[in-house]
Design an enzyme around this catalytic site. Structure first.
Site, PDB file in Angstrom:
ATOM      1  N   HIS B 183       0.895  -1.160   0.000  1.00 25.32           N
ATOM      2  CA  HIS B 183       0.000   0.000   0.000  1.00 25.32           C
ATOM      3  C   HIS B 183       0.931   1.207   0.000  1.00 25.32           C
ATOM      4  CE1 HIS B 183      -3.181   2.762   1.511  1.00 25.32           C
ATOM      5  NE2 HIS B 183      -2.266   3.192   2.349  1.00 25.32           N
ATOM      6  N   ASP B 309     -11.252  -3.697  -3.374  1.00 24.09           N
ATOM      7  CA  ASP B 309     -10.832  -2.909  -2.212  1.00 24.09           C
ATOM      8  C   ASP B 309     -11.956  -2.855  -1.170  1.00 24.09           C
ATOM      9  OD1 ASP B 309      -8.807  -1.680  -0.936  1.00 24.09           O
ATOM     10  OD2 ASP B 309      -8.748   0.103  -2.194  1.00 24.09           O
TER      11      ASP B 309
END
Lengths: 323, 431
Positions: B183, B309
């Site tokens: 990330h 997500d």
């Protein structure tokens, strides 16, 4: 009460009560010049007639001051304004009570809603909090400062102060100096003063400048002297002392040297400029005491006085409901 | 031995470059034949299904899903997550280690996968936490987790900030032949951040997170990757600069892959203008130029995959001022339809959409799926790409009903989802 100066705003014979296009007063952004001028005219009227006997706009109405941040002047100013208009005022300082018990903003709002207040004056440390509240309560909401977003009544009282002293806003050059990034006062003033045709300059170190603020129609300076040169108004912002402890700026000493307002800078830059500050002031940090207390140059005490008048205009307008 | 034939289907299988009307035979749990055209009339089948020219494609592989279970089951249980995935045409999903407790040891991988398999439906895979407790400091037992079935390693919703730790993680995971999923977000630059930095954040008085926070971590990692080897995957790419960096790295031959999620190719930061917390996501919604770069990256192959997500968040966490509101939104219910928007807008072909949603993620994670090749497990779905509907969080099969796409009109309805030859959606058989 000060007597109106010779330059005081005149011409508009007793200003009428104002009604706005929105039910709430959440920010200056998006308000029309017409609405802003009408509020200023009405505020001017209340400044001349602070105990206007005819004004019973808030008679029988309950105004709740819901303050999640400490405030003396804004809260008392709203309280006085509401009382002068005949309203009942309830002050709730949430900062120390329910927040610590884990109650959320909306829990508190729901509780207050059950008490059926007519107007909720809210201050909160989160941007957008007043808007969120307005979506969940029946009362009309007045934003008394939300995070870094807006402080609309401060901008109105600042404009009223300027208008009464200089007689106009259009065409003036206003330098706003200090912690722009964290200031809701700066944002509301930028919107209001530019809507009324003033030229806005921002003066601050790059570390206190928010991104892309040039797109809001302002000029940016990092040098105090050129930033306030020929300015009609120098508006100093409060700088929180923790921001001068080596993160955003190196030290208090350096900040005052480069960005603090003293007689020297003022003389060389704009001798006739008028000084404003939303308070509370850090004397000796962003502003020299001598300047702050100079009745010829400083409008700071008039700002406080105009705060009540401007808020009377706002409370009255909101109590009348949206157009 | 049972043979089921699905005929008159618009078969799309990027792994075999098939795109046309044809049929698919399933023998028990596996695909036994796939072909364009009409089947021979004398074929013997136990069951025949006329697909009425609906699209038949490999089941979707959602490579970035947050499971609230274990630890926050009130937000969503494994059962509702898997049911929502099945309804969304998803046959495999990969879950982040951000659960309570954190999935940072082999038994946690076992436990989650086992409980999911008991429920049945889509196959659940787990990423292992790269560091103990996701704290970014001590390396977790990556080798033991790999043996237990961890399909990759990641620090979940935060980047590895320490460069030395990152170097060691890349080096160590290269030995395990599992991808490292990052990330990309510099934690210092985004500290206390509330939305993308720019004019909108300034107007709203929200604390901005600069777009550069993404590419700074990415660039550092790419430099390390040249030295360590291994496989590196960038999750939810959202900025032009980072997409350009991935493009260059791929041209250079580095083992880099990337995914993005629907909000980043369909929305931009202006959506935040009303402080609607459904638009508070991580990474934050970016500028319009960044959004366009994501669309370009999906079309030209720089971005390999699209993931949902999915992040279970409840109304309490969202009914707050924007700053303290939780980031994230539901995604599995809408993954296919939102991705098809790119097809309807002519940015990509239907076949490319299936590649992004199925073939690419299963290849990156090296898991079963993504193909209709004879011999493969019969994991596929049927959908009507043109059927329209309006997204309503209240109608989601997922228990997590916050979506940044509330009231958006979309096209694409899943009719059936199959796992190992079994129809798992709709739950009641059609015949």
């Amino acid at each position: 009460m000060t007597t109106p100066t010779p330059n005081a705003h005149k011409g508009q014979s007793p200003a009428e009560a104002v009604r706005l296009s929105s039910r709430h007063l959440l920010g200056i952004e998006g308000m029309s010049p017409l609405e802003i001028r009408a509020l200023l005219d009405r505020g001017n009227h209340f400044a001349d007639h602070p105990t206007d006997g005819n004004s019973v706009a808030l008679h029988g109405k309950t105004i709740v001051n819901l303050f999640y941040e400490n405030s003396t002047r804004t809260r008392t100013s709203f309280e006085l304004a509401a009382k002068r208009l005949g309203g009942s005022v309830l002050n709730i300082a949430v900062a120390g009570s329910s927040v610590k018990k884990g109650e959320t903003l909306l829990d508190t709002a729901t509780t207050l809603n059950a008490m059926h207040p007519d107007i909720l004056v809210v201050r909160h440390n989160c941007s957008g909090a007043a808007r969120l509240l307005s979506q969940h309560v029946d009362a009309a909401v007045i934003n008394a400062g939300d995070g870094r977003h807006e402080h609309p009544t401060q901008a109105l009282l600042d404009a009223l102060t300027i208008q009464r002293r200089i007689g106009r806003i259009e065409g003036l050059t206003v330098a706003i100096c200090g912690d722009i990034a964290n200031s809701r006062v700066a944002r509301s003033n930028i919107h209001l003063l530019s809507t009324l045709g003033a030229k806005i300059r921002l003066v601050c170190p790059p570390t206190l400048l928010p991104a892309d603020i040039q797109h809001m129609g302002v000029e940016v300076y990092t040098d105090m002297e050129s930033g306030i040169a020929d300015a009609d108004i120098v508006m100093m912002l409060r700088l929180q002392t923790e921001r001068m402890a080596g993160t955003e700026t190196p030290s208090q000493r350096e900040y005052f040297n480069l960005f603090g307002l003293n007689q020297d800078k003022l003389n060389r830059a704009a001798p006739r400029a008028l000084i404003m500050h939303p308070g509370p002031m850090n004397r000796g940090v962003e502003i020299d005491s001598a300047i702050a207390d100079d009745v010829e140059k400083s409008l700071i005490h008039i700002q406080v006085e105009m705060g009540v008048a401007a808020r009377m205009a706002c409370l009255e307008a909101i109590s009348l409901g949206a157009l | 031995m049972t043979v089921t034939r699905l005929y008159n289907a618009h078969i799309i299988d990027p792994s075999q470059a098939i795109d046309g009307i044809g049929y698919l035979d399933i023998t028990d749990s596996h695909i036994s034949a796939v072909s364009l055209g009409q089947p021979a009339t004398d074929a013997t089948c136990d069951k025949k299904i006329d697909c009425k020219q609906a699209v038949l494609a490999p089941g979707l592989v959602d490579m970035r899903v947050q499971s609230a279970d274990p630890g926050a089951e009130h937000l969503e249980s494994l059962a509702t997550l898997l049911a929502a995935a099945a309804k969304g045409g998803i046959t495999a999903l990969a879950c982040l280690p951000n659960t309570r407790p954190v999935i940072d040891e082999a038994s946690a991988i076992d436990s989650l996968c086992l409980r999911a398999s008991r429920i049945g439906g889509p196959r659940l895979y787990a990423y292992g936490a790269a560091t103990k407790g996701l704290e970014g400091a001590e390396m977790a037992e990556l080798g033991l987790m790999a043996e237990a079935g961890a399909i990759g390693f990641t620090n979940g919703t935060s980047a590895i900030a320490n460069s030395l730790t990152m170097r060691r993680l890349l080096a160590y995971t290269s030995m395990l032949d599992r991808p490292f999923i990052q990330h990309c977000e510099d934690p210092d630059l985004t500290e206390k951040g509330e939305m993308n930095e720019g004019e909108t954040s300034t107007r709203l008085g929200l604390i901005g997170m600069p777009a550069e926070a993404e590419v700074i971590i990415l660039d550092r990692d790419l430099h390390l990757l040249r030295r360590t080897g291994g496989r590196y995957h960038v999750a939810h790419l959202s900025t032009r600069a980072a997409i350009d960096a991935v493009r260059r790295a791929k041209a250079e031959g580095l083992a880099v892959t990337a995914d993005t999620a629907p909000p980043y190719f369909l929305l931009n930061e202006l959506a935040v203008s009303t402080y609607d917390t459904a638009f508070k996501l991580s990474p934050p919604l970016r500028s319009e130029d960044d959004r366009l770069a994501v669309v370009e990256g999906l079309a030209d192959g720089t971005i390999d995959a699209i993931a949902s997500d999915h992040m279970p968040v409840d109304r309490d966490a969202k009914t707050q001022p924007f700053g303290p509101a939780a980031p994230g939104a539901s995604g599995v219910d809408t993954l296919l339809a939102l991705t098809l928007t790119l097809v309807h807008q002519n940015h990509i072909t239907l076949s490319r959409a299936i590649e992004l949603l199925s073939l690419a993620p299963s290849t990156i994670l090296d898991i079963d799926g993504g193909t209709l090749m004879p011999g493969a497990s019969a994991n596929f779905m049927l959908f009507r790409p043109d059927s329209s509907w309006i997204i309503k969080g209240a109608d989601f099969a997922s228990h997590s009903r916050i979506t940044p796409f509330e009231s958006h009109p979309v096209q694409g309805v899943v009719d059936m989802t199959y796992i190992n030859g079994e129809q798992i959606y709709p739950v009641t058989a059609l015949d």
